[in-house]
Enzyme design. Structure first.
Site, PDB file in Angstrom:
ATOM      1  N   SER A 142      43.291  86.550  46.493  1.00  0.00           N
ATOM      2  CA  SER A 142      42.068  85.843  46.139  1.00  0.00           C
ATOM      3  C   SER A 142      41.893  85.624  44.637  1.00  0.00           C
ATOM      4  O   SER A 142      41.028  84.841  44.217  1.00  0.00           O
ATOM      5  CB  SER A 142      40.851  86.613  46.674  1.00  0.00           C
ATOM      6  OG  SER A 142      40.779  87.907  46.097  1.00  0.00           O
TER       7      SER A 142
ATOM      8  N   LYS B   8      37.584  87.837  36.688  1.00  0.00           N
ATOM      9  CA  LYS B   8      37.392  87.336  38.051  1.00  0.00           C
ATOM     10  C   LYS B   8      35.905  87.331  38.398  1.00  0.00           C
ATOM     11  O   LYS B   8      35.159  88.233  38.010  1.00  0.00           O
ATOM     12  CB  LYS B   8      38.173  88.215  39.037  1.00  0.00           C
ATOM     13  CG  LYS B   8      38.208  87.675  40.466  1.00  0.00           C
ATOM     14  CD  LYS B   8      39.085  88.543  41.364  1.00  0.00           C
ATOM     15  CE  LYS B   8      39.099  88.031  42.797  1.00  0.00           C
ATOM     16  NZ  LYS B   8      39.945  88.857  43.676  1.00  0.00           N
TER      17      LYS B   8
ATOM     18  N   SER C 276      45.543  90.815  46.577  1.00  0.00           N
ATOM     19  CA  SER C 276      44.877  89.731  45.849  1.00  0.00           C
ATOM     20  C   SER C 276      45.144  89.677  44.354  1.00  0.00           C
ATOM     21  O   SER C 276      44.720  88.738  43.692  1.00  0.00           O
ATOM     22  CB  SER C 276      43.362  89.790  46.085  1.00  0.00           C
ATOM     23  OG  SER C 276      43.058  89.364  47.383  1.00  0.00           O
TER      24      SER C 276
END
Length: 485
Positions: A154, A79, A178
């Protein structure tokens, strides 16, 4: 059949026997990215030259080593809010558009010790603020199951890349859901570990008391492998817990006879879709068939979780994001006649709308005259929410419910109304406020879109969470379904 349809343990065995090379795995990853990422849009940056060179290095070492690293040769996506040395890291924000870190996050170092190959960086909501990856400063990631729907957020790029078969696993971060919410939307497995189980050193902070890094994988066993590699105390992170890391893989026994499961009535109440409720009730029947029992319980303060979370997380974001000022690193405006203009214009041009909204909310909550009424009161409610979980865990082994109220929604459907977007995390947020571990595993479909089962455990008891998740997974076929791209 893709190579990544195999479990990590199976791939390691093939590598050990030299029936497969690390270069084969890296080739598979980049080939798949070239085939489908134009549609899915999961990756922001690729590290192909270094990845192929390192794969070759690992291949040469196979015959010379008695023991391979825990995740030897496995390709991974990271990420974009986890810093990677000399590989652009932006947190999907224009304010960090040219930021090349000078060090690696602790989790990246630990994965390197486990001998993984970093494929690239994954798209996300800007500074991890969002539930759909539509808040990225660069592009919107699509859900591999239906390209007209969101992958969640996210960590949308992290979940979509695994679901699309671009990498066998990825790292995400979870502040209010997330990891678990996009895992649910994309039909993969995502774990938010106990707060403090995994080092946050090198994670670009959103809300420091809530953020936690965790793995997204295709199955529960792989998830345990990755957590095994990244968990543990870190002297570089004062909030990492000095707690022994057990052998998570030994928890995957398939035996849950006699286990007591709590099902919060609030998790099957108003606002939760019928498909999500039905999938959980069917999952509970499976768990009953495996010898567990379940009872309905109450988490009475969970109704305040959403408001509590947005006050606390936005307050922490207001402080954490003050460092992005155009002076030290990242974007700097060309439109400034003095220092104050430099600060104002850099931040107004560099941050997206959602980030600005939360900074303003947090600054207001922390301001003189409102601190006691909002921030301090929210901290008190957080303590009550944590106590609710502790009370339930005195009698039960795990808590089970849906991960999300609905399956993935259409791109653009909720962007005009932040409150309906925020409500999407209503079932995951309490877990972050309490600091306990939670996992999402596939448990069914609604209109061709995946649904997730959330299993929540006691502090530092990821082993029991994995045990229940693995037993459920082995008794069902939901995790075997793959999207057609």
């Amino acid at each position: 059949m893709s190579l990544f349809d195999h479990k990590i343990s199976e791939l390691k065995e093939l590598l050990h026997k030299k029936e497969l090379s690390v270069s084969d795995l890296v080739d598979e990853s980049y080939k798949r990215i070239n085939e489908v990422d134009g549609k899915v849009q999961a990756f922001l940056a690729l590290d192909e030259e270094k990845a192929r060179a390192y794969a070759k290095e690992l291949d040469e070492a196979v015959g010379e080593k008695d023991e391979l690293g825990l995740l030897f040769g496995m390709p991974i996506g990271v990420k974009d809010n986890i810093v990677t040395k000399d590989l652009r890291t932006t947190a999907s924000s224009k304010i960090l558009q040219n930021f090349d870190p000078i060090y690696d996050a602790t989790v990246v170092n630990r994965l390197r010790d486990a001998e993984v190959v970093t494929i690239g960086k994954l798209n996300m909501d800007e500074f991890a603020m969002g539930s759909s990856t539509e808040n990225s400063g660069y592009k919107a990631t699509k859900n591999p199951w239906n390209l007209n729907t969101v992958p969640g957020g996210s960590s949308g790029g992290s979940a979509a890349s695994v679901a699309a078969g671009e990498v066998p696993f990825s790292l995400g971060s979870d502040t209010g859901g997330s990891i678990r919410q996009p895992a649910s939307f994309c039909g993969v497995v995502g774990l938010k570990p106990t707060y403090g189980r995994v080092s946050r050193y090198g994670l670009i902070a959103f809300a420091s008391s809530l953020d936690q890094i965790g793995p997204i994988t295709r199955n529960v066993e792989d998830n345990a492998y990755v957590l095994q590699a990244i968990a543990g105390v870190d002297q570089m992170d004062a909030t990492s817990a000095n707690v022994d890391v057990p052998d998570f893989l030994s928890s995957l026994t398939g035996d849950i006879k006699g286990m007591k499961i709590a099902v919060p009535k609030e998790y099957l109440g108003e606002g939760v879709g019928e498909e999500a409720k039905e999938s959980v009730l069917q999952a509970l029947k499976v768990l009953e068939g495996l010898g567990a029992t379940w009872e309905e319980v109450s988490l009475p303060h969970s109704k305040y979780a959403l408001a509590t979370y947005y006050l606390l997380s936005s307050s922490e974001a207001s402080a954490n994001l003050a460092r992005f000022d155009g002076i030290r690193y990242g974007y700097r405006t060309d439109n400034a006649e003095n220092l104050i203009d430099l600060y104002k214009n850099t931040r107004s041009e560099g941050f997206g709308n959602e980030v600005k909204r939360r900074i303003m909310l947090g600054t207001f909550a922390l301001s003189s005259g409102y601190y006691d009424a909002y921030y301090k009161k929210a901290q008190k409610v957080r303590t009550l929410i944590k106590k609710d979980f502790e009370d339930v865990f005195e009698k039960y082994d795990v808590i089970v419910g849906p991960t999300t109220p609905t399956p993935a929604f259409k791109i653009g459907e909720k962007t005009s109304d932040p409150l309906t977007m925020y409500a999407n995390d209503i079932l995951t947020i309490p877990v972050n406020l309490a600091g306990v571990p939670g996992i999402s595993v596939p448990c069914g479909f609604a209109n061709g879109l995946p649904l997730g089962l959330q299993i929540i455990g006691k502090h530092f008891d990821e082993g029991t969470v994995y045990r229940v998740a693995h037993a459920f997974e082995q008794a069902t076929d939901h995790h075997k379904a793959k999207p057609e791209l």
